[in-house]
Enzyme design. Sequence first.
Site, mmCIF file in Angstrom:
data_model
loop_
_atom_site.group_PDB
_atom_site.id
_atom_site.type_symbol
_atom_site.label_atom_id
_atom_site.label_comp_id
_atom_site.label_asym_id
_atom_site.label_seq_id
_atom_site.Cartn_x
_atom_site.Cartn_y
_atom_site.Cartn_z
ATOM 1 N NE ARG A 89 -4.352 5.838 -2.731
ATOM 2 C CZ ARG A 89 -5.243 6.038 -2.029
ATOM 3 N NH1 ARG A 89 -5.628 7.124 -0.923
ATOM 4 N NH2 ARG A 89 -6.330 5.045 -2.056
ATOM 5 N N GLY A 135 0.852 -1.217 -0.067
ATOM 6 C CA GLY A 135 -0.007 0.120 0.011
ATOM 7 C C GLY A 135 0.915 1.184 0.099
ATOM 8 C CB ALA A 136 4.198 1.675 -0.646
ATOM 9 C CG ASP A 145 -5.566 -8.062 -4.622
ATOM 10 O OD1 ASP A 145 -5.337 -7.851 -3.173
ATOM 11 O OD2 ASP A 145 -6.945 -8.197 -5.114
ATOM 12 C CB VAL A 146 -1.659 -7.560 0.019
ATOM 13 C CG1 VAL A 146 -0.696 -6.526 -0.686
ATOM 14 C CG2 VAL A 146 -2.864 -6.838 0.562
ATOM 15 C CB ALA A 187 -9.500 -5.916 9.615
ATOM 16 C CE LYS A 188 -5.860 -1.338 9.867
ATOM 17 N NZ LYS A 188 -4.819 -1.733 9.146
ATOM 18 C CB SER A 200 -6.567 1.167 13.303
ATOM 19 O OG SER A 200 -7.293 2.347 13.717
ATOM 20 C CE1 TYR A 227 -9.088 0.233 8.730
ATOM 21 C CE2 TYR A 227 -9.444 1.333 10.689
ATOM 22 C CZ TYR A 227 -8.741 1.061 9.623
ATOM 23 O OH TYR A 227 -7.500 1.747 9.465
HETATM 24 P P1 NAP Z 1 -4.374 5.185 1.971
HETATM 25 O O1 NAP Z 1 -4.187 6.797 1.889
HETATM 26 O O2 NAP Z 1 -6.223 4.888 1.721
HETATM 27 O O3 NAP Z 1 -3.504 4.035 1.287
HETATM 28 C C1 NAP Z 1 -3.751 2.972 1.169
HETATM 29 C C2 NAP Z 1 -3.175 2.097 0.221
HETATM 30 O O4 NAP Z 1 -3.218 0.750 0.130
HETATM 31 C C3 NAP Z 1 -3.715 2.697 -1.242
HETATM 32 O O5 NAP Z 1 -2.448 3.174 -1.865
HETATM 33 C C4 NAP Z 1 -4.298 1.450 -1.727
HETATM 34 O O6 NAP Z 1 -4.316 1.522 -3.257
HETATM 35 C C5 NAP Z 1 -3.496 0.292 -1.354
HETATM 36 N N1 NAP Z 1 -4.401 -0.899 -1.310
HETATM 37 C C6 NAP Z 1 -5.657 -1.139 -0.980
HETATM 38 N N2 NAP Z 1 -5.894 -2.400 -1.020
HETATM 39 C C7 NAP Z 1 -4.914 -3.039 -1.521
HETATM 40 C C8 NAP Z 1 -4.672 -4.192 -2.058
HETATM 41 N N3 NAP Z 1 -5.561 -5.304 -1.976
HETATM 42 N N4 NAP Z 1 -3.325 -4.624 -2.446
HETATM 43 C C9 NAP Z 1 -2.300 -3.796 -2.505
HETATM 44 N N5 NAP Z 1 -2.385 -2.590 -1.977
HETATM 45 C C10 NAP Z 1 -3.759 -2.174 -1.670
HETATM 46 O O7 NAP Z 1 -4.465 4.781 3.644
HETATM 47 P P2 NAP Z 1 -3.615 5.149 4.615
HETATM 48 O O8 NAP Z 1 -4.382 6.232 5.509
HETATM 49 O O9 NAP Z 1 -2.295 5.741 4.125
HETATM 50 O O10 NAP Z 1 -3.560 3.747 5.581
HETATM 51 C C11 NAP Z 1 -2.336 2.953 5.410
HETATM 52 C C12 NAP Z 1 -2.587 2.004 6.455
HETATM 53 O O11 NAP Z 1 -2.733 2.360 7.689
HETATM 54 C C13 NAP Z 1 -3.993 1.216 6.413
HETATM 55 O O12 NAP Z 1 -3.732 -0.314 6.801
HETATM 56 C C14 NAP Z 1 -4.965 1.563 7.248
HETATM 57 O O13 NAP Z 1 -5.959 0.938 7.652
HETATM 58 C C15 NAP Z 1 -3.911 2.054 8.538
HETATM 59 N N6 NAP Z 1 -4.494 3.422 9.425
HETATM 60 C C16 NAP Z 1 -4.598 4.496 8.963
HETATM 61 C C17 NAP Z 1 -5.124 5.447 9.678
HETATM 62 C C18 NAP Z 1 -5.143 6.901 9.350
HETATM 63 O O14 NAP Z 1 -5.649 7.778 10.020
HETATM 64 N N7 NAP Z 1 -5.004 7.340 7.822
HETATM 65 C C19 NAP Z 1 -5.269 5.399 11.107
HETATM 66 C C20 NAP Z 1 -5.057 4.046 11.643
HETATM 67 C C21 NAP Z 1 -4.431 2.982 10.724
HETATM 68 P P3 NAP Z 1 -5.615 1.907 -4.066
HETATM 69 O O15 NAP Z 1 -5.151 3.421 -3.898
HETATM 70 O O16 NAP Z 1 -5.295 1.504 -5.524
HETATM 71 O O17 NAP Z 1 -6.835 1.714 -3.280
#
Ligand code: NAP
Length: 251
Positions: free
Chosen positions: A14, A11-12, A61-62, A155-156, A140, A152
């Site tokens: 963005r 998921g790198a 796709d993971v 899962a977390k 999370s 969610y």
């Molecule tokens: P994000 O901006 O939505 O980025 C997530 C990335 O994961 C996207 O590039 C997405 O690709 C990719 N992805 C989704 N499904 C995938 C799959 N099946 N295989 C490979 N890549 C996939 O999310 P984020 O905010 O950076 O969050 C990153 C992690 O931290 C997540 O696990 C999230 O649950 C966790 N987290 C985030 C927060 C927060 O406040 N942001 C808080 C707690 C935990 P696409 O763009 O193509 O969908």
Amino acid sequence: MAPSRVAIVTGAARGIGAAVAKRLAQDGFAVGVVDLVEDNCKDTVAAIQAAGGTALAVGADVSNAEQVAAGVSRVAEELGAPTVLVNNAGVLRDNLLFKMSEDDWDTVLNVHLRGAFLMSREVQKHQTEQKWGRIVNLSSTSALGNRGQANYSAAKAGMQGFTKTLAIELGKFGVTANAIAPGFIETDMTAATAARVGMDFERFKEGAAAAIPVRRVGQPEDIAACVSYLVSDEAGFVSGQVIYVAGGPQD
Ligand code: NAP
């Protein structure tokens, strides 16, 4: 020292994953930048290369076992044996329980939990062979329960049990496993949540910051800094932990 300084971050393309990939490259790792679509990884890879680092874009796709096996093999062939894995890929399908579809449930459980399982199972082959490894899983604060996120939060919370079990099974091979549980981090994911509840993102962030002891929301770099420590050599005695990176304590 890690025998092979090669990391994979899922998921790198963005958000948090991109910041983690850049930070690990700065720390001297060659980084496999994994996301659903290879082309979407190009910005992260270009930023790493522009800073003098090494990175490879990998589309996978993971939650798909074949794509995971092929992606990890590509990293091993082109960068070297991966010894660091950051399971960060994630999606949201928020809904109150009575409106949550089976697809909402399965998608979230598949990407986060099945994805972390498949990636870890593949990468541990290299880690155990190298007798050194680091796994960091993104949990999370929602693991503690959050309205509209039955899928969610399950899962977390699952990520935390998974992490502790990996720590127990892989420790004797020099592999540690830890989870980071972020609070509110400013990314597209939290922007999408603001949009879903019909709030301006700036107002949404202000509201969140007011309830956080350090009075600000988190940035992806806050998480990257914690990952950097957990994958370092000096963190070798820290394993099976869940670190809340949330600007304050959690219940
Ligand atoms: P994000 O901006 O939505 O980025 C997530 C990335 O994961 C996207 O590039 C997405 O690709 C990719 N992805 C989704 N499904 C995938 C799959 N099946 N295989 C490979 N890549 C996939 O999310 P984020 O905010 O950076 O969050 C990153 C992690 O931290 C997540 O696990 C999230 O649950 C966790 N987290 C985030 C927060 C927060 O406040 N942001 C808080 C707690 C935990 P696409 O763009 O193509 O969908």
